[in-house]
Design an enzyme around this catalytic site. Structure first.
Site, short mmCIF file in Angstrom:
data_model
loop_
_atom_site.label_atom_id
_atom_site.label_comp_id
_atom_site.label_asym_id
_atom_site.label_seq_id
_atom_site.Cartn_x
_atom_site.Cartn_y
_atom_site.Cartn_z
N ASP A 1 3.09 -1.86 5.50
CA ASP A 1 2.86 -1.02 6.68
C ASP A 1 3.42 0.38 6.47
O ASP A 1 4.41 0.57 5.76
CB ASP A 1 3.52 -1.68 7.90
CG ASP A 1 2.98 -1.11 9.21
OD1 ASP A 1 1.92 -0.46 9.20
OD2 ASP A 1 3.64 -1.32 10.25
N ASN B 1 1.23 3.30 5.93
CA ASN B 1 0.34 4.23 5.20
C ASN B 1 -0.03 5.44 6.05
O ASN B 1 -0.05 6.57 5.57
CB ASN B 1 -0.97 3.53 4.81
CG ASN B 1 -0.76 2.40 3.83
OD1 ASN B 1 0.34 2.23 3.30
ND2 ASN B 1 -1.79 1.62 3.57
N TRP C 1 2.91 7.79 6.47
CA TRP C 1 3.16 8.49 5.19
C TRP C 1 2.22 9.69 5.08
O TRP C 1 2.64 10.78 4.71
CB TRP C 1 2.93 7.51 4.04
CG TRP C 1 3.22 8.02 2.67
CD1 TRP C 1 4.40 7.92 1.99
CD2 TRP C 1 2.29 8.69 1.78
NE1 TRP C 1 4.27 8.50 0.73
CE2 TRP C 1 2.98 8.96 0.59
CE3 TRP C 1 0.95 9.07 1.88
CZ2 TRP C 1 2.39 9.61 -0.49
CZ3 TRP C 1 0.35 9.72 0.81
CH2 TRP C 1 1.08 9.98 -0.37
N HIS D 1 -3.69 5.32 2.65
CA HIS D 1 -4.15 4.00 2.19
C HIS D 1 -4.34 4.00 0.68
O HIS D 1 -4.02 3.02 0.01
CB HIS D 1 -5.45 3.62 2.89
CG HIS D 1 -5.30 3.43 4.38
ND1 HIS D 1 -4.28 2.68 4.93
CD2 HIS D 1 -6.03 3.89 5.44
CE1 HIS D 1 -4.40 2.69 6.26
NE2 HIS D 1 -5.45 3.43 6.59
N GLU E 1 -7.15 -7.82 13.71
CA GLU E 1 -7.02 -6.80 14.76
C GLU E 1 -7.31 -5.38 14.23
O GLU E 1 -7.50 -4.46 15.02
CB GLU E 1 -5.62 -6.82 15.37
CG GLU E 1 -5.36 -8.03 16.27
CD GLU E 1 -5.23 -9.34 15.51
OE1 GLU E 1 -4.64 -9.34 14.42
OE2 GLU E 1 -5.77 -10.35 15.98
N ASN E 2 -7.33 -5.22 12.92
CA ASN E 2 -7.57 -3.89 12.37
C ASN E 2 -9.01 -3.39 12.60
O ASN E 2 -9.30 -2.21 12.41
CB ASN E 2 -7.21 -3.82 10.88
CG ASN E 2 -5.71 -3.81 10.61
OD1 ASN E 2 -5.25 -4.32 9.59
ND2 ASN E 2 -4.93 -3.23 11.52
N TRP E 3 -9.91 -4.30 13.04
CA TRP E 3 -11.27 -3.87 13.43
C TRP E 3 -11.22 -2.90 14.60
O TRP E 3 -12.19 -2.21 14.88
CB TRP E 3 -12.13 -5.08 13.81
CG TRP E 3 -12.42 -6.00 12.65
CD1 TRP E 3 -11.84 -7.22 12.41
CD2 TRP E 3 -13.36 -5.79 11.58
NE1 TRP E 3 -12.35 -7.77 11.26
CE2 TRP E 3 -13.30 -6.92 10.73
CE3 TRP E 3 -14.25 -4.76 11.26
CZ2 TRP E 3 -14.08 -7.04 9.59
CZ3 TRP E 3 -15.04 -4.90 10.12
CH2 TRP E 3 -14.95 -6.02 9.30
N ARG F 1 8.56 -6.72 5.73
CA ARG F 1 7.72 -5.72 6.39
C ARG F 1 8.32 -4.35 6.13
O ARG F 1 9.52 -4.15 6.33
CB ARG F 1 7.58 -5.96 7.88
CG ARG F 1 6.62 -4.92 8.51
CD ARG F 1 6.21 -5.23 9.91
NE ARG F 1 5.13 -4.33 10.34
CZ ARG F 1 4.17 -4.64 11.19
NH1 ARG F 1 4.13 -5.84 11.71
NH2 ARG F 1 3.23 -3.76 11.50
N ARG G 1 7.98 -6.73 13.47
CA ARG G 1 7.12 -7.77 14.05
C ARG G 1 6.23 -8.31 12.95
O ARG G 1 6.08 -7.70 11.89
CB ARG G 1 6.29 -7.22 15.21
CG ARG G 1 5.46 -6.00 14.85
CD ARG G 1 4.61 -5.50 16.03
NE ARG G 1 3.98 -4.23 15.70
CZ ARG G 1 4.50 -3.02 15.98
NH1 ARG G 1 5.66 -2.95 16.62
NH2 ARG G 1 3.88 -1.92 15.63
N SER H 1 2.87 -9.16 13.51
CA SER H 1 1.48 -8.71 13.69
C SER H 1 0.46 -9.75 13.20
O SER H 1 -0.48 -9.41 12.47
CB SER H 1 1.27 -7.36 12.98
OG SER H 1 2.13 -6.39 13.52
C1 IPE Z 1 -0.38 -5.13 10.13
O1 IPE Z 1 -0.09 -3.80 10.33
C2 IPE Z 1 -1.63 -5.28 9.30
C3 IPE Z 1 -1.54 -4.88 7.90
C4 IPE Z 1 -0.48 -4.40 7.30
C5 IPE Z 1 -2.74 -5.06 7.13
P1 IPE Z 1 -0.59 -2.99 11.63
O2 IPE Z 1 -0.14 -1.59 11.42
O3 IPE Z 1 -2.03 -3.22 11.86
O4 IPE Z 1 0.23 -3.70 12.80
P2 IPE Z 1 0.63 -3.18 14.25
O5 IPE Z 1 -0.64 -2.77 14.92
O6 IPE Z 1 1.55 -2.03 14.07
O7 IPE Z 1 1.31 -4.34 14.90
C1 IPE Z 2 -0.82 -0.32 6.86
O1 IPE Z 2 -0.61 1.00 7.19
C2 IPE Z 2 -2.17 -0.56 6.27
C3 IPE Z 2 -3.10 -1.29 7.14
C4 IPE Z 2 -2.85 -1.74 8.33
C5 IPE Z 2 -4.42 -1.50 6.60
P1 IPE Z 2 -1.02 1.57 8.62
O2 IPE Z 2 -2.38 2.16 8.54
O3 IPE Z 2 -0.83 0.55 9.67
O4 IPE Z 2 0.07 2.73 8.77
P2 IPE Z 2 0.79 3.18 10.10
O5 IPE Z 2 1.41 1.97 10.72
O6 IPE Z 2 -0.25 3.80 10.97
O7 IPE Z 2 1.81 4.16 9.63
MG MG Z 3 0.72 0.05 10.86
#
Ligand code: IPE
Ligand code: IPE
Ligand code: MG
Length: 252
Positions: A23, A25, A28, A40, A70-72, A191, A197, A199
């Site tokens: 988590d 990206n 950063w 990413h 949930e990333n959708w 994490r 959390r 997630s």
């Molecule tokens: C969890 O991170 C999913 C991945 C790392 C692929 P998220 O960034 O999506 O989680 P939340 O939304 O902060 O809980």
């Molecule tokens: C984790 O980084 C990668 C994925 C969830 C795919 P994020 O994209 O969630 O990065 P933040 O949480 O917004 O910094």
């Molecule tokens: Mg994140």
């Protein structure tokens, strides 16, 4: 069953299963005033470094969270960029991983993914199916709740076919229906980025995992961070609901 038992002072006998919620990206990239996709991309480099370093850190199985169910909810462009990154990763890294004896397994639902992504996943798995030196599991379109639902559904279907009875359901039966079936539960779940959390990651398998939170943003992750996570793990005492070794001695 978990892979390691015993007192914290005893080094683990078997290679560890480490799972990582990669988590940070986006943050950063934001810190550098860059678009999220560049975060990413830098995250993929961090994954390469981490896989490379894992065996020397005593890790034999690495499970990483690449894309959650949930990333959708993210903007369409980011979703398609993340799909594209899986393809790039397989295109650029599969041959080297295969030559190095890495077995690749993708966890999560295939339904809902575009056919070209499913093909890439199948290629990665079949090209490395015979390998056994190291296991890299990538959770992609994965959710812990969805995975448990799918396992329950598989069992319910067996009941419908008359091949099982409700009373046959136990932890082992359910576990065999999960996408992580056949691999010991993670010893540690890391994490990054400071969030504390899960997630929806490995909800069944996390039962006795040691949770380790590191404040580093994922694109900055490297061998020294994995080493530190394992060192922290080695300080913990896992009891699995029992008593400590010291208590057993104290009781005579
Ligand atoms: C969890 O991170 C999913 C991945 C790392 C692929 P998220 O960034 O999506 O989680 P939340 O939304 O902060 O809980
Ligand atoms: C984790 O980084 C990668 C994925 C969830 C795919 P994020 O994209 O969630 O990065 P933040 O949480 O917004 O910094
Ligand atoms: Mg994140």
């Amino acid at each position: 069953m978990p892979t390691t038992t015993g007192h914290a002072a005893t080094p683990p006998a078997a290679p560890l299963h480490a799972a990582i919620i990669m988590d940070g990206n986006g943050r950063w990239a934001k810190k550098r005033a860059l678009p999220r996709i560049l975060g990413h991309r830098a995250g993929v480099q961090a994954l390469r470094r981490t896989v490379e370093a894992a065996p020397d850190c005593g890790v034999g199985v690495l499970t990483v969270y690449g894309f959650s169910t949930e990333n959708w909810r993210r903007p369409e462009t980011e979703v398609s960029e993340l799909m594209g990154l899986l393809k790039t990763f397989v295109d650029n890294d599969l041959e080297q991983l295969a030559r190095e004896g890495v077995k690749v397994r993708i966890l999560g639902r295939r339904e809902g993914l575009k056919p070209d992504i499913v093909k890439i996943i199948e290629r990665a798995e079949s090209r490395t199916a015979e390998n056994s030196r190291f296991l890299l599991q990538v959770a992609f379109n994965y959710g812990g709740q969805a995975d448990i639902v799918d396992a329950a559904r598989r069992f319910a279907e067996a009941v419908e076919r008359g091949e099982a009875r409700a009373a046959d359901l136990d932890e082992g039966v359910l576990e065999r229906g999960l996408s992580t079936a056949g691999v010991p539960h993670p010893d540690l779940i890391v994490r990054t980025s400071g969030e504390r959390r899960l997630s929806n990651f490995l909800l069944w398998e996390c039962a006795y995992a040691e949770l380790i939170f590191q404040d580093v943003l994922w694109p900055d992750y490297g061998p020294e961070h994995l080493k530190a996570a394992v060192a922290e793990f080695n300080k913990r005492e896992r009891r699995y609901g029992g008593t400590t070794v010291d208590d057993v001695y104290a009781a005579g």
